[in-house]
Scaffold this active site. Structure first.
Site: not given
Length: 404
Positions: A12, A15-17, A36, A101, A126, A212
């Site tokens: 995305s 930081v998480d992904s 995406m 989503c 993530g 989202c």
């Protein structure tokens, strides 16, 4: 491991992904990062945040020396998520785009793209969540398997960041082939890993908020770009007095403060009548008209496909409920209806239960699934009024009896 497995990680630009992709590579997997694009518009400052996010995701993939792809689901998002959102708003409900989503885009179209087009053995995201299967078991889930194991969805280790709420509508097919590398980590530790890896450009970004893929925007202005204004009245729930006017019931949700011109004290939305366009308001944030303890969902989506055995056997089950991410879990009793919908009776009244939102159920650490709220039980205010009327109709014990 035998041979290197190919995992496609949804990127995305956050930081998480980014850390999820890093951890997968450290475990020895062949990783491909995919960004995406699901929305095609500028924010109100004329900035296309999607391009910036895509660039950030690409920089992470370059640092990790892994392939990077972009895929567009703008058309799918519009038809399968956003157009449904608009219909829900028109019905007077308040939908949850993030849950929809994940269900329709990330864990359906993207999952199929990862496996069928990119030839992945599994996909990863993530999300702060975990499943009942180990990494190696993910790769054993094939459509031709003689015995397909049921995979359960559990809260992530960081309970403050747990995102099972948003994953409560995804399918078993996708869950069987999904890895959550952040399952056992806290957000703080993920940030530490990102800092050590040199992902400073994603660490500086704010947490993503708002609808989202659409981001933070003035909701009333945004929704009125897609729905015609339908002015109506703000009506006091207490005496029926008209307090002011609004631009459309779909610009408002239960529990929010109503911006009513000329009113010095705050009023709050407690109900809507889409037939008349009236939006009912009450004078305090904790007015009894805002509290209810019963909801009915449409057909419930169980993560394990089938309802829990005890619910099937007795048609009733004790568990826990929430309808907003991170709200405290509330004990409840669930009743299963013949059509697959459920009634949920809460141990205490909850403020601003809202049609269109998802009732998400938990049993311990397990997320059982969710169902869209389509009906509310009576409010505390309605019940209170009913009790008062009954008291007036009931013969008083103190009245003198007549002897005939």
């Amino acid at each position: 491991m035998g041979f290197i497995r190919h995992v496609v990680c949804a990127m995305s630009g956050g930081v998480d992904s980014s850390v999820a992709a890093l951890l997968l590579k450290r475990r020895g997997y062949s990783v491909t990062g995919v960004f995406m694009k699901n929305w095609d518009s500028l924010d109100e400052r004329g900035v296309c945040t999607t391009e910036k996010d895509c660039e950030d995701a690409y920089r992470v993939c370059q640092t990790l020396d892994i392939p990077f792809h972009q895929v567009s689901y703008v058309k799918e998002y519009w038809h399968e998520v956003f157009s449904k959102l608009l219909k829900e708003y028109e019905k007077g409900r308040t939908p949850n785009p993030d849950i929809l989503c994940n269900k329709h885009i990330k864990f359906n179209h993207f999952h199929k793209y990862a496996v069928n087009t990119l030839g992945a053995d599994a996909m990863a995201t993530g999300h702060y969540a975990r499943t009942s299967q180990e990494d190696e078991e993910v790769f054993q889930q094939t459509p031709t398997a003689l015995e397909i194991v049921t995979v359960r969805l559990y809260k992530g280790a960081d309970l403050l960041k747990d995102q099972t709420f948003f994953l409560s509508q995804i399918s078993q097919d996708a869950l069987r082939q999904t890895m959550f590398p952040l399952a056992g980590l806290t957000k703080e530790f993920v940030k530490k890993i990102a800092a050590e890896a040199g992902f400073h450009h994603v660490l500086k970004k704010k947490e993503s908020m708002g609808i989202c893929f659409i981001g933070e925007r003035n909701f009333e202005n945004f929704i009125l770009e897609y729905l015609e204004p339908k002015p109506g009245n703000f009506v006091s729930i207490q005496d029926g007095a008209v307090m002011g006017t609004h631009k459309g019931w779909f610009t408002l949700t239960l529990g929010q403060r109503a911006r009513i011109g000329g009113q010095r004290d705050p009023w709050f939305v407690v109900d809507k009548d889409i037939a008349t366009g009236d939006v009912f308001v009450a004078p305090t944030t904790n007015h009894p008209a805002l509290f209810r303890d019963t909801v009915r969902t449409e057909r419930f989506h169980w993560v394990t496909v089938d309802p829990p055995p005890e619910l099937v056997k007795t048609h009733m089950m004790e568990c826990h409920f929430r309808f907003i991410h991170q709200m405290p879990l509330t004990p409840c009793t669930v009743t299963l209806n013949m059509n697959g919908s459920v009634w949920i009776s809460l141990s205490q009244p909850i403020r601003a239960l809202t049609p269109g939102q998802f009732a998400v159920l938990y049993k311990g650490d397990e997320c059982l699934g969710s169902g869209k709220i389509v009906q509310l039980g009576p409010s505390e205010y309605t019940l209170q009024q009913g009790r008062e009327r009954m008291a007036l109709l009931r013969p008083s014990a103190s009245r003198p009896k007549c002897d005939f």
